[in-house]
Design a protein around this motif. Structure first.
Motif, PDB file in Angstrom:
ATOM      1  N   SER A  22      11.201  -2.838   7.298  1.00  0.00           N
ATOM      2  CA  SER A  22      11.970  -3.209   8.523  1.00  0.00           C
ATOM      3  C   SER A  22      11.176  -2.948   9.597  1.00  0.00           C
ATOM      4  O   SER A  22      11.218  -3.815  10.472  1.00  0.00           O
ATOM      5  N   LYS A  23      10.603  -1.971   9.696  1.00  0.00           N
ATOM      6  CA  LYS A  23       9.537  -1.400  10.888  1.00  0.00           C
ATOM      7  C   LYS A  23       8.368  -2.515  11.272  1.00  0.00           C
ATOM      8  O   LYS A  23       8.324  -3.203  12.198  1.00  0.00           O
ATOM      9  N   VAL A  24       8.108  -3.171  10.015  1.00  0.00           N
ATOM     10  CA  VAL A  24       6.646  -4.050  10.221  1.00  0.00           C
ATOM     11  C   VAL A  24       7.216  -5.549  10.780  1.00  0.00           C
ATOM     12  O   VAL A  24       6.911  -5.963  11.570  1.00  0.00           O
TER      13      VAL A  24
ATOM     14  N   ALA B 270       0.797  -1.349   0.050  1.00  0.00           N
ATOM     15  CA  ALA B 270      -0.025  -0.098  -0.024  1.00  0.00           C
ATOM     16  C   ALA B 270       0.967   1.210  -0.047  1.00  0.00           C
ATOM     17  O   ALA B 270       0.619   2.379  -0.620  1.00  0.00           O
ATOM     18  N   ALA B 271       1.833   1.101   0.830  1.00  0.00           N
ATOM     19  CA  ALA B 271       2.720   2.430   1.006  1.00  0.00           C
ATOM     20  C   ALA B 271       3.665   2.572  -0.607  1.00  0.00           C
ATOM     21  O   ALA B 271       3.657   3.768  -1.192  1.00  0.00           O
ATOM     22  N   ALA B 272       3.742   1.482  -1.479  1.00  0.00           N
ATOM     23  CA  ALA B 272       4.299   1.754  -2.672  1.00  0.00           C
ATOM     24  C   ALA B 272       3.342   2.032  -3.575  1.00  0.00           C
ATOM     25  O   ALA B 272       3.714   3.063  -4.454  1.00  0.00           O
TER      26      ALA B 272
ATOM     27  N   GLU C 233      -0.323   4.749  11.114  1.00  0.00           N
ATOM     28  CA  GLU C 233       0.115   4.520   9.561  1.00  0.00           C
ATOM     29  C   GLU C 233      -0.090   3.194   9.298  1.00  0.00           C
ATOM     30  O   GLU C 233      -0.506   3.113   7.970  1.00  0.00           O
ATOM     31  N   MET C 234       0.362   2.254   9.945  1.00  0.00           N
ATOM     32  CA  MET C 234       0.018   0.789   9.721  1.00  0.00           C
ATOM     33  C   MET C 234      -1.339   0.372   9.429  1.00  0.00           C
ATOM     34  O   MET C 234      -1.898  -0.263   8.513  1.00  0.00           O
ATOM     35  N   ILE C 235      -2.229   0.986  10.276  1.00  0.00           N
ATOM     36  CA  ILE C 235      -3.686   0.790  10.264  1.00  0.00           C
ATOM     37  C   ILE C 235      -4.284   1.529   8.755  1.00  0.00           C
ATOM     38  O   ILE C 235      -5.125   0.750   8.042  1.00  0.00           O
ATOM     39  N   GLU C 236      -3.817   2.521   8.505  1.00  0.00           N
ATOM     40  CA  GLU C 236      -4.249   3.001   7.270  1.00  0.00           C
ATOM     41  C   GLU C 236      -3.782   2.520   6.032  1.00  0.00           C
ATOM     42  O   GLU C 236      -4.828   2.417   4.966  1.00  0.00           O
TER      43      GLU C 236
END
Length: 333
Positions: free
Chosen positions: A179-181, A163-165, A315-318
């Motif tokens: 890396s954070k996930v 989703a971020a990409a 952010e991860m939820i979004e």
């Protein structure tokens, strides 16, 4: 061995031919070298995401190729890493000039072959970064991997980072998020029965009628211990307690709870286990904000399950809620 196959040596290619025909609006299957790519790749200005590994874990990884998730997946033979050549070809196919992230499960063959492919693609001018997924708390080392294995957390990482990409994040940001996930996700599984690899023709291990393998890997490799079967509440605790203790998760955390089937477990049992795990987390003050239940990273027909818990932020939820359109996971489109 009872399986719906023709020649055991052709299972992967014949299956992928059917997969490509069934989902031709989403993916394209390339035969030589073998990989699966989204039909609109490369997407201009977008970071490409490539993952892969041995077949037999469907829908991982080809089932997650599409808008909002992976740009390409590279399947190897059953439970066998793909070689560097198709990884390079897939990397080349999704490179729009914004760079490519390799998402690699922590198994020795996968790590080595993706590493070599990244070097070869880099020599061609593609900027490649790599994140190795190692979320399995069951073991530190095994005959199949150096360090913790990459298991259920891979699915969650591919969705969030995909989703971020898709929204346009650059390669450095996408890599940092991956890396954070990985740092905030933990998993553990158990098996009630073994699976049979087609070319082997016999189960990968043998369990007694009253035994389970606790901490089993997605190839049937051994876990922490073999013990007697117990009620679902006990089994869930045997998986969840080490997961919660490992990060550690604590009161006030918001999480995504993923209950995954290994391929042969009914959904009724997975939802029963989910209910127990959710209640247990809530008793610890941990809020289950998002959920996923089903067969998303399997070991052929193995009976069993794995639990995965991911610590979330806004952010991860979004990104988890963002639209995705793949063969195995769809929302918002």
């Amino acid at each position: 061995m009872k399986k719906i196959i023709n020649d055991p040596t052709d299972v992967v290619t014949e299956s992928l031919a059917g997969f490509g025909a069934a989902h031709s609006d989403i993916v394209r299957v390339v035969d030589d070298p073998l990989y699966v790519v989204r039909v609109d790749a490369p997407v201009a200005g977008k970071v490409g995401l490539v993952s892969g590994g041995g077949s037999g874990h469907e829908p991982l990884h080809a089932g997650y190729v599409g808008a909002g998730m992976l740009d390409a997946a590279v399947p190897g033979a059953m439970f066998t890493s793909p070689t560097p050549d198709p990884i390079v070809a897939a990397t080349r196919a999704v490179d729009s000039g914004a760079g490519v992230l390799h998402i690699v499960k922590n198994y020795t063959g996968d790590v080595l072959n993706f590493e070599m492919a990244a070097e070869l693609a880099g020599a061609e001018g593609t900027r490649v970064t790599t994140v190795v997924v190692d979320d399995d708390v069951a073991v530190q080392d095994s005959t199949w991997t150096a360090g913790r294995r990459g298991v259920g957390g891979t699915v969650l990482l591919e969705k969030i980072v995909g989703a971020a990409a898709e929204r346009g994040d650059d390669l450095d940001a996408v890599t940092a998020l991956a890396s954070k996930v990985n740092a905030q996700v933990r998993s553990m599984g158990l098996a009630l029965s073994a699976c049979t690899v087609p070319h082997a023709g016999e189960p990968s291990f043998v369990l007694g009628d009253d035994e389970i393998e606790l901490g089993v890997g997605i190839h049937g490799e051994p876990g922490r211990e073999r013990r007697k079967i117990a009620k679902a509440d006990v089994l869930v605790g045997l998986l969840l307690d080490p997961i919660v203790a490992d990060l550690p998760f604590s009161s006030g955390d918001r999480v995504l709870l993923f209950v995954n089937g290994m391929g042969g477990t009914p959904l009724s049992e997975l939802y029963l286990a989910y209910n127990t795990a959710r209640n247990s987390l809530q008793d610890k003050g941990i809020t289950v904000e998002r959920s996923l239940v089903g067969n998303y990273i399997t070991a052929l027909e193995m009976q069993g399950m794995s639990l995965t818990v991911l610590k979330l932020d806004d952010e991860m939820i979004e990104l988890w809620d963002a639209p995705v359109r793949t063969a195995a996971l769809r929302k918002g489109v």
